[in-house]
Design an enzyme around this catalytic site. Sequence first.
Site, PDB file in Angstrom:
ATOM      1  N   THR A  16     -37.872  10.748  43.293  1.00  0.00           N
ATOM      2  CA  THR A  16     -37.445  10.415  44.658  1.00  0.00           C
ATOM      3  C   THR A  16     -38.409  10.950  45.713  1.00  0.00           C
ATOM      4  OG1 THR A  16     -35.150  10.383  43.986  1.00  0.00           O
ATOM      5  CG2 THR A  16     -35.542  10.719  46.312  1.00  0.00           C
ATOM      6  N   THR A  92     -35.783  14.723  39.994  1.00  0.00           N
ATOM      7  CA  THR A  92     -34.881  15.857  39.739  1.00  0.00           C
ATOM      8  C   THR A  92     -34.067  15.690  38.452  1.00  0.00           C
ATOM      9  OG1 THR A  92     -33.190  14.814  41.121  1.00  0.00           O
ATOM     10  CG2 THR A  92     -34.601  16.458  42.173  1.00  0.00           C
ATOM     11  N   THR A 280     -22.962  27.247  24.923  1.00  0.00           N
ATOM     12  CA  THR A 280     -21.657  27.017  25.556  1.00  0.00           C
ATOM     13  C   THR A 280     -21.674  25.845  26.543  1.00  0.00           C
ATOM     14  OG1 THR A 280     -19.923  27.952  26.958  1.00  0.00           O
ATOM     15  CG2 THR A 280     -22.126  28.834  27.285  1.00  0.00           C
ATOM     16  N   GLN A 281     -20.539  25.167  26.633  1.00  0.00           N
ATOM     17  CA  GLN A 281     -20.387  24.086  27.622  1.00  0.00           C
ATOM     18  C   GLN A 281     -20.216  24.655  29.034  1.00  0.00           C
ATOM     19  OE1 GLN A 281     -17.183  21.446  26.461  1.00  0.00           O
ATOM     20  NE2 GLN A 281     -18.056  21.127  24.437  1.00  0.00           N
ATOM     21  N   CYS A 282     -19.899  25.955  29.125  1.00  0.00           N
ATOM     22  CA  CYS A 282     -19.743  26.579  30.450  1.00  0.00           C
ATOM     23  C   CYS A 282     -21.107  26.662  31.133  1.00  0.00           C
ATOM     24  CB  CYS A 282     -19.198  27.993  30.334  1.00  0.00           C
ATOM     25  SG  CYS A 282     -17.545  28.043  29.659  1.00  0.00           S
TER      26      CYS A 282
HETATM   27  N1  ASP Z   1     -34.004   9.235  39.590  1.00  0.00           N
HETATM   28  C1  ASP Z   1     -34.837  10.176  40.282  1.00  0.00           C
HETATM   29  C2  ASP Z   1     -35.681  10.883  39.243  1.00  0.00           C
HETATM   30  O1  ASP Z   1     -35.223  11.792  38.603  1.00  0.00           O
HETATM   31  C3  ASP Z   1     -34.001  11.133  41.050  1.00  0.00           C
HETATM   32  C4  ASP Z   1     -34.770  12.195  41.780  1.00  0.00           C
HETATM   33  O2  ASP Z   1     -35.971  12.252  41.843  1.00  0.00           O
HETATM   34  O3  ASP Z   1     -34.108  13.042  42.361  1.00  0.00           O
HETATM   35  O4  ASP Z   1     -36.815  10.543  39.078  1.00  0.00           O
END
Ligand code: ASP
Length: 345
Positions: A16, A92, A280-282
Amino acid sequence: MESYQPSVLLIYTGGTIGMIENPETGALENFSLEQLQKQIPELQKFSFRIDAHQFDPPIDSSDMNPEVWRELVRIISEHYDEYTGFVILHGTDTMAFTASALSFMLEGLRKPVILTGSQLPIGVLRTDGKENLLTSIEIATACHPNGRPIVPEVCIFFENHLMRGNRTTKMNAENFNAFRSFNYPVLASAGIHIKYNHVQIHIQTEYKMLKPHYLLDTNIAILKLFPGIQPNVVDAILGTKGLKAVVLETYGSGNAPRQEWLLKRLHDACERGIVIVNVTQCSAGTVEMERYETGYRLMQAGVVSGYDSTTESAVTKLMFLLGHDYSPAEVRKRMGRPLAGEITV
Ligand code: ASP
């Protein structure tokens, strides 16, 4: 005395942060690093060298894979001596996997490798990308008076926090504050000043050369338990052809149902040489299989503890260890020892 001139290599993989809205369709599209630099004229205010390497085409991080991790390791190791630090612009969604993988693949790292991205594209007025990028560059070039980098680790910087990469998880798809390091303190906080948490930052005490690793074995599965899980689901995963390791996501401090069919299948898989790691899933806390009978039975079946590892870190560490062709017994042993500060034991 010679004045020290920092320098940074900006590696733009995609995500992004480097996207712009198509005025006709409203869809987000990739744009070039050159355009990115135009959108952030502040970059020119850094009085040192910023070079850039762009992936062509840029990739949405959902398409991230070990081949790209190898490419990143190759770029960093080829240019290792030329720069004070490295900043990787990355989507991300899978950033925590990439940061974890790089922390294992860049053995002996003595320079900052900072991954960052954004929730809103750079072209958008309220973007978080500008701040994330500018501060990441500052951190990647921050040095002690003796010239040694302050943070010689693979990290994620996001929304004012610098975190050890292999301790992070993306935990929010909406807020700017998208990442958390639940089981390890932040390495720095950025406000008016960047305050480094020096005691938590890993410093190599003995001199080591960078040793880049490229071998990864992806014959891994994640098995997440849920009440009502059926034998055919577990069979399908544990019976996967070529499977070498499983990250078993359990409840609480590492607990699983005590049903005999499940324990027997896990036991048989361990006997066949499949490494099963209990995570753990936590979001926070650690696996302690000896705490409850429900965990103890897993230990008896041959499952090993992942301690306070994130799933992202356990998956990539297994890929890394299996890529080295270690025996299952050796992989089990090494899963219990920190390689790059990824677990607390
Ligand atoms: N879909 C995008 C990616 O991971 C989301 C982002 O960059 O925040 O490339």
